[in-house]
Design an enzyme around this catalytic site. Structure first.
Site, short mmCIF file in Angstrom:
data_model
loop_
_atom_site.label_atom_id
_atom_site.label_comp_id
_atom_site.label_asym_id
_atom_site.label_seq_id
_atom_site.Cartn_x
_atom_site.Cartn_y
_atom_site.Cartn_z
N CYS A 104 75.69 37.42 58.84
CA CYS A 104 74.54 36.63 58.40
C CYS A 104 74.62 36.51 56.90
O CYS A 104 75.52 37.06 56.27
CB CYS A 104 73.23 37.25 58.85
SG CYS A 104 72.85 38.75 57.99
N VAL B 153 72.17 48.87 50.16
CA VAL B 153 71.98 48.81 51.62
C VAL B 153 72.85 47.71 52.25
O VAL B 153 73.51 47.94 53.27
CB VAL B 153 70.49 48.61 51.98
CG1 VAL B 153 70.30 48.54 53.49
CG2 VAL B 153 69.65 49.76 51.41
N ASN C 285 58.57 43.59 60.94
CA ASN C 285 59.60 44.55 61.36
C ASN C 285 59.04 45.68 62.22
O ASN C 285 59.80 46.48 62.77
CB ASN C 285 60.33 45.13 60.15
CG ASN C 285 61.28 44.11 59.54
OD1 ASN C 285 61.48 43.03 60.10
ND2 ASN C 285 61.86 44.45 58.40
N ASP D 85 64.43 44.85 51.09
CA ASP D 85 63.71 43.60 51.40
C ASP D 85 62.81 43.14 50.24
O ASP D 85 62.19 42.08 50.34
CB ASP D 85 62.86 43.77 52.68
CG ASP D 85 63.72 43.73 53.93
OD1 ASP D 85 64.91 43.40 53.83
OD2 ASP D 85 63.20 44.05 55.02
N ARG E 28 60.18 32.55 58.98
CA ARG E 28 60.58 33.64 59.87
C ARG E 28 59.77 34.90 59.56
O ARG E 28 59.54 35.72 60.44
CB ARG E 28 62.07 33.97 59.68
CG ARG E 28 63.01 32.94 60.29
CD ARG E 28 64.42 33.46 60.25
NE ARG E 28 64.43 34.86 60.62
CZ ARG E 28 65.24 35.78 60.11
NH1 ARG E 28 66.14 35.45 59.22
NH2 ARG E 28 65.15 37.03 60.49
C1 UD1 Z 1 66.23 46.34 59.21
C2 UD1 Z 1 65.18 45.31 58.87
C3 UD1 Z 1 65.60 44.50 57.65
C4 UD1 Z 1 65.93 45.45 56.48
C5 UD1 Z 1 66.92 46.53 56.91
C6 UD1 Z 1 67.14 47.58 55.86
C7 UD1 Z 1 64.19 44.82 61.03
C8 UD1 Z 1 64.01 43.86 62.14
N1 UD1 Z 1 64.99 44.44 60.01
O1 UD1 Z 1 67.43 45.63 59.53
O2 UD1 Z 1 64.52 43.64 57.28
O3 UD1 Z 1 66.50 44.70 55.44
O4 UD1 Z 1 66.44 47.21 58.09
O5 UD1 Z 1 65.95 48.15 55.46
O6 UD1 Z 1 63.61 45.89 61.02
N2 UD1 Z 1 74.89 49.20 59.76
C9 UD1 Z 1 76.16 49.46 60.28
N3 UD1 Z 1 76.25 49.63 61.62
C10 UD1 Z 1 75.19 49.57 62.47
C11 UD1 Z 1 73.91 49.32 61.92
C12 UD1 Z 1 73.80 49.15 60.56
O7 UD1 Z 1 77.14 49.52 59.56
O8 UD1 Z 1 75.36 49.74 63.69
C13 UD1 Z 1 74.73 49.00 58.29
C14 UD1 Z 1 74.26 47.60 57.94
O9 UD1 Z 1 75.32 46.67 57.86
C15 UD1 Z 1 73.59 47.84 56.61
C16 UD1 Z 1 72.97 49.24 56.78
O10 UD1 Z 1 73.69 49.84 57.85
O11 UD1 Z 1 74.52 47.86 55.57
C17 UD1 Z 1 71.49 49.25 57.12
O12 UD1 Z 1 71.23 48.34 58.16
P1 UD1 Z 1 70.03 48.53 59.19
O13 UD1 Z 1 69.08 49.55 58.71
O14 UD1 Z 1 70.63 48.70 60.55
O15 UD1 Z 1 69.34 47.10 59.11
P2 UD1 Z 1 68.61 46.39 60.30
O16 UD1 Z 1 68.04 47.41 61.21
O17 UD1 Z 1 69.48 45.32 60.87
#
Ligand code: UD1
Length: 416
Positions: A115, A325, A23, A303, A395
């Site tokens: 997903c 989360v 990540n 995670d 992955r």
């Molecule tokens: C990243 C990590 C993933 C980890 C997650 C939380 C990477 C490549 N992946 O995923 O392994 O599980 O952080 O620690 O770094 N959300 C919204 N709108 C948005 C963005 C997020 O509603 O525009 C929500 C998501 O649905 C989720 C929460 O915010 O419920 C946190 O998600 P986010 O921190 O964005 O996860 P990723 O960055 O996708």
């Protein structure tokens, strides 16, 4: 499709070397889109997700050489499109959006779908780009973002988003004026990316806190930097030591990034001590059941929730595991039940009643971290466990079966 076959019951002993963090490597590789010239990134893990982002960057004009040390040069951006085919296999492809708009003024990125662990929208990434003056439209399943020059802005993230913080931090490095990210993610991977960007000449302060300030510059230069160790891989091995009643050295990890987990594992009775190059981790006499709540960093990482649940399924009492989360991150529960675990889901909580032992079964990996929890369950279970669809594990874990086998586990990959 390959499967992993484990004969459980061997306590783990020996040392394991932790790889670079997936990540952190993904956004750092994407940051090469911001500069001309050759960037050198060290400690890149050998993972399917890394191959995917390399493929994506090559499709945009990047020249890339090397595996563990990657040299990457993007003198000219030849395509602004991240196709559906690549984005659907890896949601983190969204990380090219910010750098592309910042350097090329235009980006077309397939909108990631849902997903296995929830809807996972990217609305916060898009809102922040709009706040910075970009015109953002959704057309035929693609995000189309345009901005002649992004402008600094005061951004408020409604939720803490890791890739959202990274995307907008990258975009802001080349914006006109100052951008402030409020309620920014504090994850070590965000700090790693900020350090890389600073090496490129970006002006960033506050990374690692929830307010990050980025003063835009007109251009960035290439840099050389290393990826931090993977705290989730390290955590997975630490939990495995506790579950198998073993004792291992987890080398190359950064204990500062693992504090929430270390505290929790100590509460379960495990002994964890710093050593020269990482941590010595030993199982306790018994496994005390503890409650766990996932929260953005520095809280307990989502995670590691699935792996912790596998551990608690053989605890000596009742454990409540709360997932705050992601809304649907309990896909591993039905597979753990097949191995004899006693778990009930109530909304965002899993109530885990420890059982004396798990029993081997045929199981199926559903997502990356869920698969890791099945490997751990298999290592501790009585009898043979088969895990199919292991492409999910590949992955995010580098040669997981080789690393566990070197620690004394009876685990092999069967090619089908
Ligand atoms: C990243 C990590 C993933 C980890 C997650 C939380 C990477 C490549 N992946 O995923 O392994 O599980 O952080 O620690 O770094 N959300 C919204 N709108 C948005 C963005 C997020 O509603 O525009 C929500 C998501 O649905 C989720 C929460 O915010 O419920 C946190 O998600 P986010 O921190 O964005 O996860 P990723 O960055 O996708």
């Amino acid at each position: 499709m390959d499967k992993i076959v484990i004969k459980g019951g061997n306590p783990l002993h020996g040392s394991v070397q932790i790889s670079g963090a997936k990540n952190a490597a993904l956004p750092v590789l994407a940051s090469a889109l911001l500069t001309e010239g050759t960037n050198t990134f060290q400690n890149i893990p050998d993972l399917v997700d890394i191959k995917t982002i390399k493929k994506l960057l090559i499709s945009m004009g990047a020249e890339i050489e090397g595996e563990q040390t990657v040299k990457i040069k993007v003198d000219k951006i030849t395509s602004h499109t991240a196709s559906y085919d690549l984005v659907k296999t890896m949601r983190a492809s969204i990380l090219v959006l910010g750098p592309l708009v910042a350097r090329a003024g235009v980006a077309r990125v397939s909108l990631p779908g849902g997903c296995a662990i929830g809807a996972r929208p990217v609305n916060l990434h898009l809102k922040a780009l709009e706040d910075m003056g970009a015109h953002v439209e959704l057309k035929n399943g693609y995000i189309e973002a345009k901005a002649k020059k992004l402008k600094g802005a005061n951004i408020y993230f409604d939720l803490t988003t890791v890739t959202g913080t990274e995307n907008i931090m990258m975009a802001a490095t080349l914006a006109q004026g100052t951008t402030v990210l409020n309620n920014a993610a504090r994850e070590p991977e965000v700090v790693n990316l900020a350090d890389v960007l600073k090496g490129m000449g970006a002006k960033i302060s506050g990374a690692g806190t929830d307010v990050i300030t980025i003063e835009g510059v007109t251009s960035l230069k290439p840099t050389k930097a290393a990826i931090i160790p993977d705290r989730i891989e390290a955590g997975t091995f630490m939990i495995a030591a506790g579950m198998t009643r073993g004792e291992i050295n987890v080398n190359g990890c950064n204990p500062n990034h693992l504090e929430a987990l270390i505290n929790k594992l100590r509460d379960t009775g495990m002994k964890i001590t710093p050593i020269k190059n990482g941590l010595k981790v030993s199982a306790g006499k018994k496994i005390n059941s503890v409650d766990v709540k996932t929260i953005p960093y520095p809280g307990f990482p989502t995670d590691l929730q699935a792996q912790m649940m596998a551990y608690m399924s053989i605890g000596n009492g009742l454990s409540v595991i709360s997932e705050t989360v992601f809304e649907n991150r309990f896909m591993h529960v039905s597979e753990l039940l097949r191995m004899g675990a006693d778990i009930v889901i109530q909304g965002g909580n899993a109530i885990v009643r420890g059982v004396p032992r798990l029993r081997g079964a045929q199981t199926m990996a559903t997502d990356l971290r869920a698969s890791a929890s099945l490997v751990l369950a298999g290592l501790a279970a009585e009898g043979t466990t088969e895990i199919s669809r292991v492409y999910h594990i590949d992955r995010g874990y580098e040669t997981i079966e080789k690393k566990f086998s070197a620690l004394g586990a009876d685990i092999k990959r069967v090619r089908q």
